[in-house]
Design an enzyme around this catalytic site. Structure first.
Site, PDB file in Angstrom:
ATOM      1  N   LYS A 181       0.860  -1.181   0.000  1.00  0.00           N
ATOM      2  CA  LYS A 181       0.000   0.000   0.000  1.00  0.00           C
ATOM      3  C   LYS A 181       0.903   1.241   0.000  1.00  0.00           C
ATOM      4  O   LYS A 181       1.426   1.639   1.041  1.00  0.00           O
ATOM      5  CB  LYS A 181      -0.931  -0.021   1.220  1.00  0.00           C
ATOM      6  CG  LYS A 181      -2.075   1.007   1.130  1.00  0.00           C
ATOM      7  CD  LYS A 181      -1.587   2.391   1.475  1.00  0.00           C
ATOM      8  CE  LYS A 181      -2.635   3.447   1.252  1.00  0.00           C
ATOM      9  NZ  LYS A 181      -2.083   4.816   1.383  1.00  0.00           N
ATOM     10  N   CYS A 224      13.621  11.115   5.642  1.00  0.00           N
ATOM     11  CA  CYS A 224      13.520  10.956   7.096  1.00  0.00           C
ATOM     12  C   CYS A 224      14.879  11.040   7.778  1.00  0.00           C
ATOM     13  O   CYS A 224      14.971  11.410   8.942  1.00  0.00           O
ATOM     14  CB  CYS A 224      12.828   9.643   7.434  1.00  0.00           C
ATOM     15  SG  CYS A 224      13.475   8.225   6.531  1.00  0.00           S
ATOM     16  N   GLU A 270      10.327  17.409  13.101  1.00  0.00           N
ATOM     17  CA  GLU A 270      10.730  17.097  11.730  1.00  0.00           C
ATOM     18  C   GLU A 270       9.954  17.967  10.737  1.00  0.00           C
ATOM     19  O   GLU A 270       8.732  18.006  10.766  1.00  0.00           O
ATOM     20  CB  GLU A 270      10.456  15.621  11.438  1.00  0.00           C
ATOM     21  CG  GLU A 270      10.913  15.177  10.061  1.00  0.00           C
ATOM     22  CD  GLU A 270      10.667  13.698   9.826  1.00  0.00           C
ATOM     23  OE1 GLU A 270      11.524  13.058   9.192  1.00  0.00           O
ATOM     24  OE2 GLU A 270       9.629  13.190  10.288  1.00  0.00           O
ATOM     25  N   GLU A 315      10.007   2.200  10.384  1.00  0.00           N
ATOM     26  CA  GLU A 315      11.043   3.204  10.098  1.00  0.00           C
ATOM     27  C   GLU A 315      10.326   4.531  10.026  1.00  0.00           C
ATOM     28  O   GLU A 315       9.587   4.801   9.082  1.00  0.00           O
ATOM     29  CB  GLU A 315      11.764   2.866   8.789  1.00  0.00           C
ATOM     30  CG  GLU A 315      13.131   3.518   8.676  1.00  0.00           C
ATOM     31  CD  GLU A 315      13.112   4.801   7.892  1.00  0.00           C
ATOM     32  OE1 GLU A 315      12.789   5.853   8.499  1.00  0.00           O
ATOM     33  OE2 GLU A 315      13.405   4.759   6.692  1.00  0.00           O
TER      34      GLU A 315
END
Length: 503
Positions: free
Chosen positions: A185, A294, A393, A260
């Site tokens: 997905k 990331c 972030e 992750e």
């Protein structure tokens, strides 16, 4: 000439299938803000079909057809996929660039890595055959023991939009190599090349149901996949918030997950460096992939002795970065992926200013670009550790800066984060690099560079950056279960109980 994408359906049980509710999601080119096509929008009904197909492929007639194949046989399919991806590289790279916004040269590099990933896991699939029945030494000679490595079963793979096809390969290749059947997905913001992966699978004759690809919103497709009782594992790459929700859903069924998640990685620049070389790695570490990575080393820690001169160099390097449509030759910074992400990044910059930080460079749309979600590479100084820009972030081309005076202070600042994915240290003193590397709380540390990634080396983080490792042999182990088989080999009775025949 107008740019468009192929019209695809969901890929379930080896064929294209229209979504049950016949819904579609528009695809917007982030460089032009134009709709260039659409993708199918799966719902829980489609998830049910995909999981059922994967379950049949994994355990058809209880023969476990895909899992029962030798690793060498599975490896042949993976090599065929790799070859087709290489063959289609120019078209795939262009689709990636117009869907995701990354520069075409970078997208082409990604497609090379996709093919390499499938090739690498083909090798590991073949090697898996030789590792079966590995003996275990026991303290009793009346028993023999060996290990079987078996696929976990049906796995759900949920991937992000920053590396659409590559992040899919990181999960699909080892899952199939291990003998699992999978449902992929991808993010609804960038699914186009993942649907092309489905077309490749059809072309190479991958058995029906071994890989199913469903596109759609996270709430409609990702959430029911994560919570499905017939999915044996979830592997997820994405935000910490979504990762937490997936972990909660999996916990209800005691289902294994590998995550992750986000990052706020530091790059430590010491006073003994070549300033230009360090400046280029600093820029690359944050602005590669349009800052949407990331592991981006988005917190610069620079020694106070060189801070002014180094930042002057860094600003000049950043001002020399070509910002343009991703398909334009020489582009090194394209648009961020969507309008929503663009506004989010601008809000981060605005908040930093309101909290007292200084926008040293960038911070707005380039003047020569009137459309598209473009943002100049942005450097923010005068940052304190309580500011949002230091702690959260951004996932965009934004670098925040602090100075340090000692090695210990640099380490403390570097570790001042809930995240622990990546970190970089730049210094000509290799003993210092070793000390700092050991002290940094991160799953990945780069020395005198930032962001290199190889499919042979483990990838993953600590703290709120998640757990589990992808890539390398560790990536394959994610999808394997270890079974102990112990056999009694003596002809003598066990003798624990008194034999009835002797009474």
């Amino acid at each position: 000439m107008a740019i468009s994408i192929p019209s695809r359906q969901l890929y379930i049980d080896g064929e294209w299938r229209e979504p049950v509710l016949k819904r579609r999601i528009p695809v917007v080119n982030p460089a032009t803000e134009e709709i260039i096509g659409d993708i199918p929008a799966a719902t829980p009904e489609d998830v049910e079909l995909a999981v059922a197909a994967a379950r049949r492929a994994f355990s058809k007639n209880r023969g476990r057809d895909w899992a029962a194949l030798s690793g060498a046989a599975r490896g042949k399919y993976l090599r065929a996929i790799a070859a087709k991806i290489t063959e289609r590289k120019p078209a795939l790279a262009k689709l990636e660039a117009i869907d995701n916004g990354k520069p075409l040269d970078e997208a082409a590099w990604d497609i090379d890595d996709v093919a390499s990933c499938f090739e690498y896991y083909a090798d590991l699939a073949e090697a898996l055959d030789g590792k079966q029945k590995a003996p275990i030494e026991l303290p009793m000679d009346t028993f023999k023991c060996h290990i079987l490595k078996e696929p976990l079963g049906v796995v759900g793979l949920i991937t992000p939009w920053n590396y659409p096809m590559l992040m899919a390969a990181w999960k699909v290749a080892p899952a199939l190599a291990a003998g699992c059947a999978a449902i992929l997905k991808p993010s609804e913001l960038a699914s186009v090349t993942c649907l092309e992966l489905a077309d490749v699978c059809i072309e190479v004759g991958l058995p029906p149901g071994v890989l199913n690809i469903i596109t759609g919103l996270g709430s409609d497709a990702g959430a029911p996949l994560a919570a499905h009782p017939n999915v044996d594992k979830i592997a997820f790459t994405g935000s910490s918030l979504t990762g937490s929700k997936i972990m909660s859903a999996a916990a209800q069924l005691v289902k294994p997950v590998s995550l992750e998640l986000g990052g706020k990685s530091p790059i430590l620049v010491f006073e003994d460096v070549d300033l230009d070389q360090a400046a280029e790695w600093t820029a690359f570490g944050c602005f590669w992939t349009n800052g949407q990575i990331c592991s981006a080393t988005s917190r610069l820690l620079v020694h106070e002795k060189i801070a002014d001169e180094f930042l002057d160099k860094l600003v000049k390097w950043c001002q020399n970065i070509k910002i343009s449509d991703p398909l334009e030759e020489g582009c090194r910074l394209g648009p961020v992926v969507s309008e929503g992400q663009y506004k989010k990044i601008l809000n981060f910059i605005s908040t930093a200013k309101s909290e007292g930080a200084t926008i040293l460079s960038g911070g707005s749309r380039p003047q020569h670009l009137k459309k598209g979600y473009f943002l100049e590479p942005t450097i923010i100084s005068d940052v304190t550790t309580s500011m949002q820009i230091w702690r959260e972030e951004v996932f965009g081309p934004v670098l925040c800066v602090k100075t340090f005076s000692s090695e210990d202070e640099a380490i403390d600042l570097a570790n001042d984060t809930h995240y622990g994915l990546g970190a970089a240290v730049i210094s000509n003193d290799l003993e210092r690099c070793d000390r700092v590397t050991r002290a940094l709380q991160a799953g990945i540390v780069w020395v005198n560079c930032s962001q290199p990634c190889f499919c042979q080396a483990p990838w993953g983080g600590t703290k709120r950056s998640g757990f589990g490792r992808e890539l390398g042999e560790w990536g394959l182990e994610n999808y394997l279960s270890v079974k102990q088989v112990t056999r009694y080999i003596s002809n003598e009775p066990w003798g624990w109980y008194q034999s009835p025949s002797k009474l």
